[in-house]
Scaffold this active site. Structure first.
Site, short mmCIF file in Angstrom:
data_model
loop_
_atom_site.label_atom_id
_atom_site.label_comp_id
_atom_site.label_asym_id
_atom_site.label_seq_id
_atom_site.Cartn_x
_atom_site.Cartn_y
_atom_site.Cartn_z
N HIS A 1 -32.97 46.11 18.95
CA HIS A 1 -31.76 45.58 19.58
C HIS A 1 -31.81 45.68 21.10
CE1 HIS A 1 -27.47 45.14 20.29
NE2 HIS A 1 -27.49 46.29 20.92
N GLU B 1 -37.13 35.30 6.33
CA GLU B 1 -37.50 36.54 7.00
C GLU B 1 -37.74 37.67 6.01
OE1 GLU B 1 -34.47 37.88 9.74
OE2 GLU B 1 -32.83 37.34 8.39
N ASP C 1 -38.36 40.21 11.26
CA ASP C 1 -38.13 40.89 9.98
C ASP C 1 -39.21 40.58 8.97
OD1 ASP C 1 -35.84 42.57 10.14
OD2 ASP C 1 -34.65 40.77 10.49
N CYS D 1 -38.17 31.42 14.90
CA CYS D 1 -37.28 31.94 15.93
C CYS D 1 -37.52 33.43 16.18
CB CYS D 1 -35.82 31.68 15.58
SG CYS D 1 -35.31 32.48 14.07
C1 PEP Z 1 -36.11 37.80 13.07
O1 PEP Z 1 -35.90 38.64 12.19
O2 PEP Z 1 -37.24 37.35 13.33
C2 PEP Z 1 -35.03 37.26 13.89
C3 PEP Z 1 -35.22 36.24 14.70
O3 PEP Z 1 -33.82 37.84 13.81
P1 PEP Z 1 -33.43 39.28 14.37
O4 PEP Z 1 -34.46 39.69 15.39
O5 PEP Z 1 -32.08 39.10 14.95
O6 PEP Z 1 -33.43 40.13 13.15
MG MG Z 2 -33.99 39.11 11.39
#
Ligand code: PEP
Ligand code: MG
Length: 588
Positions: free
Chosen positions: A193, A434, A458, A505
Site C-alpha cells: 500500500h 489476479e 496479487d 494493470c
Molecule cells: C494487482 O493485484 O495486481 C492490482 C493491480 O491490484 P492491487 O495492487 O490494488 O491489489
Molecule cells: Mg490486487
C-alpha cells in the site's frame, strides 16, 4: 559515514533532506507503583495529559481536513471522544488510586479495551480498535514525555524524508505533502500500500529497509534514492555531489521522455499499444491525463474507505468518480469496486483474521454486505452518465461471483430508476484476473464478462505463495516465474479466442523487462501509475511484435525466473541497445 541502507525501490527519484523519524508504536511501559500521597498529583498529571492529547488531536484534525478532506478527518473526533470517555477515565483513575502510575494504569486499561473491542461481535466496535491504538500511543507518549513524532508538526517546505516502520492509513492522511520530500519505511515491498501511494503522490520512496528507524535520528541528513532503493545516512560532500549529478541526469532523462507525451504508443512494426493510468486518488486524475494516458485502466476505490471512520456516501463517491471521468473525456475509465482487506484496511481494521490475504476481503466482503456494496454500484451507475465507465471486480475466483455482482448491479439500477435518478444500465462489467483460480478457469468467465484485467501484484503473490508485502521475501517474489508467465499466457489465449479485451494493470507492466514479456505474450493494453507512462511509451516505440514474441516464448519455456529474465534482457538489448535499456531500467 554509516553504511548505505539497502531496501526496495518503491517510487523513483532522488531527494536529499533531513530525516524525520516517526515512531508510531505503543511505547513500553515499566511498572511503577506510586505512594498514596502521590495519587492526587498523579491524577492531575493524567488529566493534564488527556487535555494536551485532545488539543493535539484538534490540530491534527484541522491539518487532515486540509490534506485529505472533512470526511476523512472525522476519524479524529472519534479519538477525541475515546479520550474524553467517562468510563475510561473512571477506570484509569481507579487503578491510579490503587497506586499504579498514570501511564501503567492507562496502558492496562487500553490493552483491556483493545482486547474487548477486538473480540466484539459488533463490527462497529471492532472497527474502533485502530482508534484505540492511536489513542494509546498518543497518550502514553505524552505521559512518558517521549518526543512528539507527529508528522503534522512539520512545516511546509521542510523537505523532510519521513522515516517510519510502516505507513498506516491514519498516518497517511495526516501527511502534509508540502512538508515531505520522500518516504522510507522498514516494512513493505514494491506492491504494498505505501509504495502504491508514494507512486501516486509522485514522492520518491524506499521501502523494506528492515531497520532504518533504529539507525537514524530525526534531523540526520539523508539521501533517499527511490530509483535504486537505497537510503544513505549522513552523506559526505563527495557523495552528495555524486547524487546531485545523478539527480540532474534523471531529470534530463525525464524531460526528454516528456516530449513523447503526444506521441502514439506504437511498436516498430506498427502494432498499436494502449497505455492507461492507474489512479489511486481522484486528485491524480488530471496529472494522469497530462502524462499521456489514454484512459484509466484501474481506478482503485479503497482510498475512499481506507483511513476513514465511516463508509463514504453515494453522493461523495459519485463526485469522486465524476472527477476522474471528467479528466478523461471520451476515454475509458475502469473503476474497480472495493478491494478492502489484505493490506488495504479501513482505519479500524477488519475483523481479526489469522490469514487476511486469504480472508474476507474484496468481492467476498462486497457480496456479503450487499447494501453497502449497492451504495458503490449506484454511485458508479450514476457516474457512468458522464463518460465511458467500466466496472471491474477484484479477487474473483468463480464466475458465480460475477453473476451475483451483476444481480446486485441490476438491483442498484432499479433503485435508481425508482428514485428517478439519471444513470446508465449498460455499463460493462469485467474482472481482475489476479488469482490462479481465475487464470486457470478464465474460459468459464467469457460469457459473463466484458473484459479481463490481469492484476499481477496479487497473481504473483497467490501463485508463488509469497506475501507481496513481506520485505524479507522480496527476492522470492518473482513475476517472471514460469508459473506466472504461463498463467498470463493462458489467460491471453482465452481472451483472444473469445475476442475479449485484456489488459494488465499490475506492477509488472511498469518494469521494462516484464513489460516486454507482456507485449511478447500478446498484451496490447497496459495500465501503470501515471509517472511510469513516458518510459513505458519509449520502450513500446522501440520494440517489435516478432522479437518480443520470440523473447517471451523463450521466457515462457524457461525453467527459472533468472533464465526468463536473461532471455528478455537479450531481446531488449537487441531491440533498444544497452544504453537505452539501462536508462529505462534506471527510471522504472
Ligand atoms: C494487482 O493485484 O495486481 C492490482 C493491480 O491490484 P492491487 O495492487 O490494488 O491489489
Ligand atoms: Mg490486487
Amino acid at each position: 559515514m554509516p553504511a548505505t541502507l539497502i531496501g526496495v525501490s518503491a517510487s523513483p527519484g532522488i531527494v536529499v533532506g533531513p530525516a524525520h523519524l516517526l515512531r508510531w508504536e505503543v511505547p513500553e511501559v515499566r511498572a511503577r507503583v506510586i505512594e498514596p500521597a502521590e495519587v492526587d498529583t498523579e491524577i492531575l498529571r493524567l488529566r493534564g495529559a488527556v487535555e494536551a492529547a485532545v488539543e493535539r488531536l484538534r490540530a491534527v484534525k484541522a491539518r487532515a481536513e486540509e490534506n485529505a478532506g472533512v470526511a476523512e478527518a472525522a476519524i479524529f473526533d472519534v479519538q477525541i471522544a475515546i479520550l474524553q470517555d467517562a468510563e475510561l477515565r473512571a477506570r484509569v483513575e481507579t487503578l491510579v488510586r490503587q497506586n499504579l502510575s498514570a501511564e501503567k494504569a492507562f496502558d492496562l486499561v487500553m490493552l483491556e479495551w483493545r482486547e474487548h473491542f477486538g473480540r466484539s461481535a459488533n463490527p462497529m466496535m471492532r472497527e474502533r480498535v485502530g482508534d484505540l491504538v492511536d489513542v494509546h500511543i498518543r497518550l502514553l507518549s505524552l505521559l512518558l514525555d517521549l518526543p512528539d513524532h507527529d508528522p503534522v508538526g512539520l512545516a511546509p517546505g521542510s523537505n523532510a524524508i519521513l522515516v517510519t516502520h510502516d505507513l498506516t492509513p491514519s498516518l497517511t492522511i495526516q501527511l502534509d505533502r508540502r512538508a515531505i520530500a520522500g518516504i522510507a519505511t522498514d516494512a513493505g515491498t514494491r506492491t504494498s500500500h505505501v509504495a502504491i501511494l508514494a507512486r501516486s503522490l509522485g514522492l520518491p520512496a524506499v521501502v523494506g529497509l528492515i531497520d532504518a528507524t533504529s539507525k537514524l535520528q530525526t534531523g540526520d541528513p539523508v539521501i533517499l534514492d527511490g530509483t535504486n532503493g537505497t537510503l544513505i545516512p549522513r552523506p559526505t560532500t563527495a557523495v552528495l555531489a555524486q547524487f546531485a549529478d545523478r539527480a540532474r541526469r534523471e531529470a534530463a532523462a525525464h524531460a526528454e521522455l516528456a516530449t513523447l507525451v503526444d506521441a502514439e504508443a506504437i511498436m516498430t512494426d506498427g502494432a498499436r499499444v494502449t497505455l492507461r493510468a492507474n489512479v489511486d486518488l481522484p486528485d491524480e486524475a488530471v496529472r494522469a491525463a497530462e502524462s499521456g494516458a489514454e484512459g484509466v485502466g484501474l481506478m482503485r476505490t479503497e482510498f475512499l474507505v481506507v483511513g476513514r471512520a465511516a463508509m463514504p456516501s453515494e453522493e461523495e463517491q459519485y463526485e469522486a468518480y465524476v472527477r476522474v471521468i471528467k479528466a478523461f473525456v471520451g476515454q475509458p475509465v475502469v473503476i474497480r469496486t472495493y478491494d478492502v482487506g489484505g493490506d488495504k484496511l479501513p482505519i479500524g481494521g477488519f475483523p481479526h483474521e489469522p490469514n487476511p490475504f486469504l480472508g474476507w476481503r474484496a468481492i467476498r466482503m462486497c457480496l456479503d454486505e450487499p447494501e453497502l456494496f449497492k451504495v458503490q454500484l449506484r454511485a458508479l451507475l450514476r457516474a457512468a452518465v458522464h463518460g465511458d465507465v467500466r466496472i471491474m471486480l477484484p479477487l474473483v475466483v468463480s464466475v458465480e461471483e460475477v453473476r451475483q455482482a451483476r444481480y446486485l448491479l441490476q438491483e442498484a439500477a432499479a433503485e435508481l430508476s425508482r428514485r428517478g435518478v439519471p444513470h446508465r444500465e449498460d455499463v460493462p462489467l469485467g474482472v481482475m484476473v489476479e488469482t490462479p483460480a481465475a487464470a486457470m478457469s478464465a474460459d468459464s468467465f467469457v460469457n459473463d464478462v466484458a473484459f479481463f484485467s490481469i492484476g499481477t501484484n496479487d497473481l504473483v503473490q497467490y501463485t508463488l505463495a509469497v506475501d507481496r508485502g513481506n520485505a524479507s521475501l522480496v527476492t522470492r517474489y518473482t513475476p517472471l516465474h514460469p508459473a506466472v508467465l504461463r498463467l498470463i499466457a493462458r489467460t491471453v489465449e482465452v481472451a483472444r479466442s473469445a475476442k475479449l479485451e485484456i489488459s494488465v494493470c499490475g506492477e509488472m507492466a511498469s518494469q521494462p523487462l516484464m513489460a516486454y514479456a507482456l507485449l511478447g505474450l500478446g498484451i496490447r493494453t497496459l495500465s501503470v501509475s501515471a509517472s511510469g507512462i513516458p518510459a513505458l511509451k519509449r520502450l513500446v516505440r522501440g520494440v517489435s511484435t516478432s522479437a518480443s514474441a520470440a523473447a517471451a516464448a523463450v521466457a515462457l519455456a524457461a525453467a527459472t525466473p533468472r533464465e526468463a529474465e536473461q532471455a528478455l534482457r537479450n531481446g531488449l538489448v537487441g531491440e533498444l541497445g544497452e544504453e537505452l535499456l539501462d536508462g529505462l531500467l534506471g527510471l522504472a
